[in-house]
Design a protein around this motif. Structure first.
Motif, PDB file in Angstrom:
ATOM      1  N   GLY A  34       0.812  -1.218   0.000  1.00 20.66           N
ATOM      2  CA  GLY A  34       0.000   0.000   0.000  1.00 20.66           C
ATOM      3  C   GLY A  34       0.844   1.265   0.000  1.00 20.66           C
ATOM      4  O   GLY A  34       1.545   1.561  -0.957  1.00 20.66           O
ATOM      5  N   THR A  35       0.753   2.012   1.100  1.00 21.89           N
ATOM      6  CA  THR A  35       1.572   3.224   1.264  1.00 21.89           C
ATOM      7  C   THR A  35       2.553   3.063   2.424  1.00 21.89           C
ATOM      8  O   THR A  35       2.917   4.047   3.082  1.00 21.89           O
ATOM      9  CB  THR A  35       0.694   4.467   1.478  1.00 21.89           C
ATOM     10  N   HIS A  36       2.963   1.839   2.679  1.00 18.69           N
ATOM     11  CA  HIS A  36       3.966   1.605   3.718  1.00 18.69           C
ATOM     12  C   HIS A  36       5.186   2.483   3.413  1.00 18.69           C
ATOM     13  O   HIS A  36       5.640   2.559   2.263  1.00 18.69           O
ATOM     14  CB  HIS A  36       4.363   0.130   3.711  1.00 18.69           C
ATOM     15  N   PRO A  37       5.746   3.167   4.413  1.00 18.76           N
ATOM     16  CA  PRO A  37       6.867   4.075   4.150  1.00 18.76           C
ATOM     17  C   PRO A  37       8.038   3.428   3.424  1.00 18.76           C
ATOM     18  O   PRO A  37       8.688   4.069   2.589  1.00 18.76           O
ATOM     19  CB  PRO A  37       7.268   4.550   5.553  1.00 18.76           C
ATOM     20  N   ARG A  38       8.306   2.163   3.713  1.00 20.63           N
ATOM     21  CA  ARG A  38       9.430   1.506   3.044  1.00 20.63           C
ATOM     22  C   ARG A  38       9.125   1.282   1.559  1.00 20.63           C
ATOM     23  O   ARG A  38      10.024   1.382   0.714  1.00 20.63           O
ATOM     24  CB  ARG A  38       9.731   0.170   3.739  1.00 20.63           C
ATOM     25  N   PHE A  39       7.874   0.978   1.240  1.00 15.79           N
ATOM     26  CA  PHE A  39       7.480   0.794  -0.156  1.00 15.79           C
ATOM     27  C   PHE A  39       7.544   2.123  -0.909  1.00 15.79           C
ATOM     28  O   PHE A  39       8.022   2.199  -2.042  1.00 15.79           O
ATOM     29  CB  PHE A  39       6.072   0.211  -0.204  1.00 15.79           C
ATOM     30  N   VAL A  40       7.067   3.177  -0.273  1.00 19.49           N
ATOM     31  CA  VAL A  40       7.096   4.501  -0.893  1.00 19.49           C
ATOM     32  C   VAL A  40       8.540   4.937  -1.131  1.00 19.49           C
ATOM     33  O   VAL A  40       8.888   5.457  -2.202  1.00 19.49           O
ATOM     34  CB  VAL A  40       6.345   5.520  -0.020  1.00 19.49           C
ATOM     35  N   ALA A  41       9.396   4.713  -0.152  1.00 18.48           N
ATOM     36  CA  ALA A  41      10.811   5.069  -0.310  1.00 18.48           C
ATOM     37  C   ALA A  41      11.448   4.289  -1.453  1.00 18.48           C
ATOM     38  O   ALA A  41      12.340   4.798  -2.146  1.00 18.48           O
ATOM     39  CB  ALA A  41      11.563   4.811   0.994  1.00 18.48           C
ATOM     40  N   MET A  42      10.997   3.060  -1.667  1.00 18.54           N
ATOM     41  CA  MET A  42      11.530   2.235  -2.753  1.00 18.54           C
ATOM     42  C   MET A  42      11.332   2.912  -4.110  1.00 18.54           C
ATOM     43  O   MET A  42      12.193   2.829  -4.990  1.00 18.54           O
ATOM     44  CB  MET A  42      10.852   0.868  -2.757  1.00 18.54           C
ATOM     45  N   VAL A  43      10.199   3.571  -4.300  1.00 15.92           N
ATOM     46  CA  VAL A  43       9.938   4.253  -5.573  1.00 15.92           C
ATOM     47  C   VAL A  43      11.025   5.296  -5.826  1.00 15.92           C
ATOM     48  O   VAL A  43      11.590   5.382  -6.930  1.00 15.92           O
ATOM     49  CB  VAL A  43       8.544   4.900  -5.575  1.00 15.92           C
ATOM     50  N   ARG A  44      11.325   6.075  -4.812  1.00 16.18           N
ATOM     51  CA  ARG A  44      12.393   7.078  -4.941  1.00 16.18           C
ATOM     52  C   ARG A  44      13.733   6.402  -5.222  1.00 16.18           C
ATOM     53  O   ARG A  44      14.512   6.854  -6.078  1.00 16.18           O
ATOM     54  CB  ARG A  44      12.470   7.919  -3.659  1.00 16.18           C
ATOM     55  N   GLU A  45      14.019   5.306  -4.520  1.00 14.05           N
ATOM     56  CA  GLU A  45      15.290   4.608  -4.707  1.00 14.05           C
ATOM     57  C   GLU A  45      15.419   4.060  -6.128  1.00 14.05           C
ATOM     58  O   GLU A  45      16.500   4.141  -6.744  1.00 14.05           O
ATOM     59  CB  GLU A  45      15.407   3.489  -3.680  1.00 14.05           C
ATOM     60  N   LEU A  46      14.340   3.507  -6.670  1.00 14.64           N
ATOM     61  CA  LEU A  46      14.372   3.000  -8.043  1.00 14.64           C
ATOM     62  C   LEU A  46      14.578   4.141  -9.043  1.00 14.64           C
ATOM     63  O   LEU A  46      15.289   3.987 -10.046  1.00 14.64           O
ATOM     64  CB  LEU A  46      13.072   2.263  -8.364  1.00 14.64           C
ATOM     65  N   LEU A  47      13.944   5.263  -8.758  1.00 18.25           N
ATOM     66  CA  LEU A  47      14.089   6.434  -9.628  1.00 18.25           C
ATOM     67  C   LEU A  47      15.538   6.930  -9.632  1.00 18.25           C
ATOM     68  O   LEU A  47      16.129   7.189 -10.698  1.00 18.25           O
ATOM     69  CB  LEU A  47      13.143   7.538  -9.144  1.00 18.25           C
ATOM     70  N   LEU A  48      16.138   7.041  -8.465  1.00 19.95           N
ATOM     71  CA  LEU A  48      17.519   7.496  -8.364  1.00 19.95           C
ATOM     72  C   LEU A  48      18.473   6.482  -8.995  1.00 19.95           C
ATOM     73  O   LEU A  48      19.451   6.841  -9.648  1.00 19.95           O
ATOM     74  CB  LEU A  48      17.889   7.744  -6.904  1.00 19.95           C
TER      75      LEU A  48
END
Length: 337
Positions: free
Chosen positions: A289-303
């Motif tokens: 869902g919107t678990h903070p670790r999952f959300v952070a993963m999106v940024r990590e994949l982008l970077l």
């Protein structure tokens, strides 16, 4: 961030009211000659929830969470959202991006695995949407992330919580049923899909419930009975578990990023009812869902894709999935991106 000037969230889409249900299902099944009666039968699943699929609300929440996470890390990047099967349609979103001056975007898809329906079909959707929009921006799909820690860690946490919620007298012997959407055996990429699912299940079981028995099962199959799909089905598996003396099952829907209709109906209604009929204690673990670790993963994949974060974190045995699919991956001859 010099590589990209936008992030595009791409998802499946879902109806947002009773009048949307049949048109949405017609979009999903276009070209497959599904009888109207079958669409109406499936539509009843949605009508149990007032004709509203949770997936669009979940995408709005995820988009907002991604925007907040990017801003908190000093990344000034607009986030757009487009769907395959319902508003906002992907081509309309791509048109808006063009009008806003976006030239190159990264796409995060709410499907974590490899195979035609999980990955290549979304690449085809993106290509088709760009083809409908003159001057469309370039769009690069971020890599498959099934074995990224940001996807797996929320499942580990959710599995522990679901086990803890079981009655004390059945918890120690609880069985874990890791479930994912079934696909036809003939689907291109099916082997990679199963391999990735098994890898994720093994990691979650080892970290969240060492010593508990577990199995990978499938759910939400469709299509004619004559067409073989991945098995065992979760309902059949529950019957087998009960017959073997199992008293409790924790269902971990590792095939899904959020609690959309295949989770809310096929698991929370059908599988829950089957478990009650069999006398099984049954708990369903939450999706990321919107678990903070999952959300952070999106940024990590982008970077990672932009070259600003060279590490490619993974868990399990398979290693990081490639940035671009091979040109001959799956089917339809879609070019790698």
């Amino acid at each position: 961030m010099s590589t990209y000037d936008a992030l595009l969230l791409v998802s499946f889409g879902g109806p947002e009211g009773p009048d949307d249900v049949i048109p949405f299902l017609e979009n999903v099944t276009r070209g497959r000659n599904i009888p109207r009666e079958r669409l109406e039968a499936v539509g009843e699943h949605y009508h149990l929830f007032d004709g509203v699929s949770p997936i669009n609300r979940q995408c709005r929440d995820l988009k907002a969470a991604i925007e907040a996470d990017l801003a908190a890390h000093g990344i000034d990047l607009p986030v757009y959202w487009g769907n395959r099967n319902w508003e906002p349609y992907l081509a309309d979103t791509v048109r808006t991006m063009r009008d806003d001056g976006v030239r190159r975007a990264a796409a995060f898809v709410t499907s974590a695995y490899s195979c035609y329906s999980c990955c290549r079909q979304y690449l085809d959707d993106i290509d088709r949407a760009r083809g409908e929009v003159e001057g469309a921006p370039e769009i690069d799909k971020l890599r498959v992330y099934a074995n990224h820690p940001g996807f797996v860690a929320p499942f580990v946490e959710a599995t522990r919580s679901a086990l803890a919620d079981l009655p004390d007298d059945v918890r120690d012997g609880a069985h874990l049923a890791f479930s994912a959407h079934s696909v036809p055996l003939s689907q291109p990429g099916r082997e990679s899909y199963v391999t990735e699912l098994r890898d994720v299940a093994a990691v979650v079981a080892a970290e969240a419930a060492p010593g508990h028995p577990y199995e990978l099962v499938y759910q939400s199959r469709s299509g004619p009975p004559s067409q073989p799909w991945l098995e065992p089905d979760i309902l059949d598996h529950l019957e087998k578990a009960a017959a073997a003396g199992t008293r409790a099952v924790v269902n971990v829907p590792i095939g899904f990023t959020s609690d959309h209709m295949e989770v809310k109906y096929d698991l929370d209604v059908e599988a829950t009812a089957k478990a009650a009929e069999l006398g099984l204690a049954f708990r369903r673990a939450a999706t990321p869902g919107t678990h903070p670790r999952f959300v952070a993963m999106v940024r990590e994949l982008l970077l990672e894709r932009s070259g600003d974060a060279p590490e490619r974190p993974t868990v399990g045995a398979l290693g990081a999935r490639p940035d671009a699919c091979p040109a001959d991956c799956c089917r339809n001859g879609a070019r790698a991106r």
